[in-house]
Design a protein around this motif. Structure first.
Motif, PDB file in Angstrom:
ATOM      1  N   UNK A   1       4.418 -18.744  13.352  1.00  0.00           N
ATOM      2  CA  UNK A   1       4.691 -17.725  12.327  1.00  0.00           C
ATOM      3  C   UNK A   1       5.508 -18.315  11.181  1.00  0.00           C
ATOM      4  N   UNK A   2       6.513 -19.116  11.508  1.00  0.00           N
ATOM      5  CA  UNK A   2       7.356 -19.729  10.468  1.00  0.00           C
ATOM      6  C   UNK A   2       6.522 -20.634   9.571  1.00  0.00           C
ATOM      7  N   UNK A   3       5.605 -21.394  10.163  1.00  0.00           N
ATOM      8  CA  UNK A   3       4.763 -22.312   9.381  1.00  0.00           C
ATOM      9  C   UNK A   3       3.460 -21.676   8.914  1.00  0.00           C
ATOM     10  N   UNK A   4       3.332 -20.382   9.130  1.00  0.00           N
ATOM     11  CA  UNK A   4       2.173 -19.603   8.679  1.00  0.00           C
ATOM     12  C   UNK A   4       0.855 -20.203   9.158  1.00  0.00           C
ATOM     13  N   UNK A   5       0.796 -20.503  10.456  1.00  0.00           N
ATOM     14  CA  UNK A   5      -0.394 -21.081  11.069  1.00  0.00           C
ATOM     15  C   UNK A   5      -1.038 -20.080  12.026  1.00  0.00           C
ATOM     16  N   UNK A   6      -2.373 -20.184  12.208  1.00  0.00           N
ATOM     17  CA  UNK A   6      -3.048 -19.304  13.161  1.00  0.00           C
ATOM     18  C   UNK A   6      -2.598 -19.589  14.589  1.00  0.00           C
ATOM     19  N   UNK A   7      -2.645 -18.637  15.465  1.00  0.00           N
ATOM     20  CA  UNK A   7      -3.087 -17.249  15.286  1.00  0.00           C
ATOM     21  C   UNK A   7      -2.005 -16.326  14.740  1.00  0.00           C
ATOM     22  N   UNK A   8      -0.764 -16.795  14.643  1.00  0.00           N
ATOM     23  CA  UNK A   8       0.315 -15.930  14.145  1.00  0.00           C
ATOM     24  C   UNK A   8       0.049 -15.488  12.708  1.00  0.00           C
ATOM     25  N   UNK A   9      -0.486 -16.365  11.895  1.00  0.00           N
ATOM     26  CA  UNK A   9      -0.741 -16.019  10.490  1.00  0.00           C
ATOM     27  C   UNK A   9      -1.814 -14.945  10.362  1.00  0.00           C
ATOM     28  N   UNK A  10      -2.668 -14.803  11.365  1.00  0.00           N
ATOM     29  CA  UNK A  10      -3.713 -13.785  11.314  1.00  0.00           C
ATOM     30  C   UNK A  10      -3.106 -12.379  11.265  1.00  0.00           C
ATOM     31  N   UNK A  11      -1.976 -12.187  11.915  1.00  0.00           N
ATOM     32  CA  UNK A  11      -1.317 -10.876  11.906  1.00  0.00           C
ATOM     33  C   UNK A  11      -0.882 -10.532  10.487  1.00  0.00           C
ATOM     34  N   UNK A  12      -0.284 -11.491   9.794  1.00  0.00           N
ATOM     35  CA  UNK A  12       0.152 -11.280   8.415  1.00  0.00           C
ATOM     36  C   UNK A  12      -1.064 -11.140   7.504  1.00  0.00           C
ATOM     37  N   UNK A  13      -2.072 -11.966   7.715  1.00  0.00           N
ATOM     38  CA  UNK A  13      -3.285 -11.889   6.896  1.00  0.00           C
ATOM     39  C   UNK A  13      -3.968 -10.532   7.024  1.00  0.00           C
ATOM     40  N   UNK A  14      -4.028 -10.007   8.235  1.00  0.00           N
ATOM     41  CA  UNK A  14      -4.653  -8.694   8.453  1.00  0.00           C
ATOM     42  C   UNK A  14      -3.863  -7.613   7.730  1.00  0.00           C
ATOM     43  N   UNK A  15      -2.546  -7.683   7.791  1.00  0.00           N
ATOM     44  CA  UNK A  15      -1.696  -6.708   7.092  1.00  0.00           C
ATOM     45  C   UNK A  15      -1.942  -6.792   5.592  1.00  0.00           C
ATOM     46  N   UNK A  16      -1.963  -8.009   5.049  1.00  0.00           N
ATOM     47  CA  UNK A  16      -2.183  -8.187   3.610  1.00  0.00           C
ATOM     48  C   UNK A  16      -3.573  -7.715   3.203  1.00  0.00           C
ATOM     49  N   UNK A  17      -4.578  -8.002   4.031  1.00  0.00           N
ATOM     50  CA  UNK A  17      -5.939  -7.547   3.751  1.00  0.00           C
ATOM     51  C   UNK A  17      -5.985  -6.030   3.698  1.00  0.00           C
ATOM     52  N   UNK A  18      -5.364  -5.383   4.678  1.00  0.00           N
ATOM     53  CA  UNK A  18      -5.348  -3.927   4.721  1.00  0.00           C
ATOM     54  C   UNK A  18      -4.670  -3.369   3.478  1.00  0.00           C
ATOM     55  N   UNK A  19      -3.551  -3.939   3.112  1.00  0.00           N
ATOM     56  CA  UNK A  19      -2.806  -3.424   1.970  1.00  0.00           C
ATOM     57  C   UNK A  19      -3.566  -3.641   0.665  1.00  0.00           C
ATOM     58  N   UNK A  20      -4.272  -4.787   0.535  1.00  0.00           N
ATOM     59  CA  UNK A  20      -5.058  -5.052  -0.662  1.00  0.00           C
ATOM     60  C   UNK A  20      -6.256  -4.102  -0.769  1.00  0.00           C
ATOM     61  N   UNK A  21      -6.895  -3.850   0.368  1.00  0.00           N
ATOM     62  CA  UNK A  21      -8.099  -3.007   0.355  1.00  0.00           C
ATOM     63  C   UNK A  21      -7.766  -1.527   0.238  1.00  0.00           C
ATOM     64  N   UNK A  22      -6.728  -1.094   0.906  1.00  0.00           N
ATOM     65  CA  UNK A  22      -6.444   0.339   0.976  1.00  0.00           C
ATOM     66  C   UNK A  22      -5.517   0.822  -0.126  1.00  0.00           C
ATOM     67  N   UNK A  23      -4.558   0.016  -0.522  1.00  0.00           N
ATOM     68  CA  UNK A  23      -3.545   0.456  -1.479  1.00  0.00           C
ATOM     69  C   UNK A  23      -3.727  -0.175  -2.857  1.00  0.00           C
ATOM     70  N   UNK A  24      -4.954  -0.302  -3.318  1.00  0.00           N
ATOM     71  CA  UNK A  24      -5.222  -0.878  -4.637  1.00  0.00           C
ATOM     72  C   UNK A  24      -4.586  -0.077  -5.739  1.00  0.00           C
TER      73      UNK A  24
END
Length: 144
Positions: free
Chosen positions: A121-144
């Protein structure tokens, strides 16, 4: 002769530190889970402020404050619980008559999982980074 006074006191339970620590951990965890889910799906701060976003009557800032307070309570109760059960913890690792080898392997697996995912998570590597990526994807798609 009535013994209602003594029977009432013998059936009354008293507050115990162990039970309080368990329930404190449980309820603070459930509150953190709820506030964490709300924050995971909430719009980013500026967007939340601009659209006056609320969930269950709480703003993003209120959810963050609630999450922070519950996280602190969780840590306090968890440290208290660990201190109360230090002997059990030590026995689980070192072993006893029923389990002479202890549970060192399970302790190491738990440590590796937590430390490993923390480092990822600290180094933003998978699979931990996938959790952050999913959150960012959701926020970009839903809260435009």
């Amino acid at each position: 002769m009535s013994q209602s006074g003594s029977s009432a006191s013998s059936t009354q339970s008293r507050i115990t530190g162990r039970a309080l620590s368990v329930f404190g951990i449980t309820f603070s965890f459930l509150g953190m889970l709820a506030s964490g889910v709300a924050l995971y799906f909430a719009p980013k701060g500026r967007i939340a402020h601009d659209i006056d976003w609320t969930l269950l009557g709480l703003s993003r800032g209120s959810w963050e404050g609630l999450h922070d307070v519950l996280a602190l309570l969780f840590v306090v109760f968890a440290v208290w619980h660990a201190a109360l059960h230090f002997q059990v913890f030590k026995t689980l690792i070192a072993g006893n008559k029923l389990s002479p080898k202890g549970h060192l392997l399970e302790a190491l697996i738990g440590l590796v999982l937590v430390a490993g995912l923390g480092i990822l998570a600290v180094y933003e590597l998978p699979p931990a980074s996938w959790v952050v990526d999913l959150k960012e994807f959701y926020k970009q798609e839903y809260w435009k």
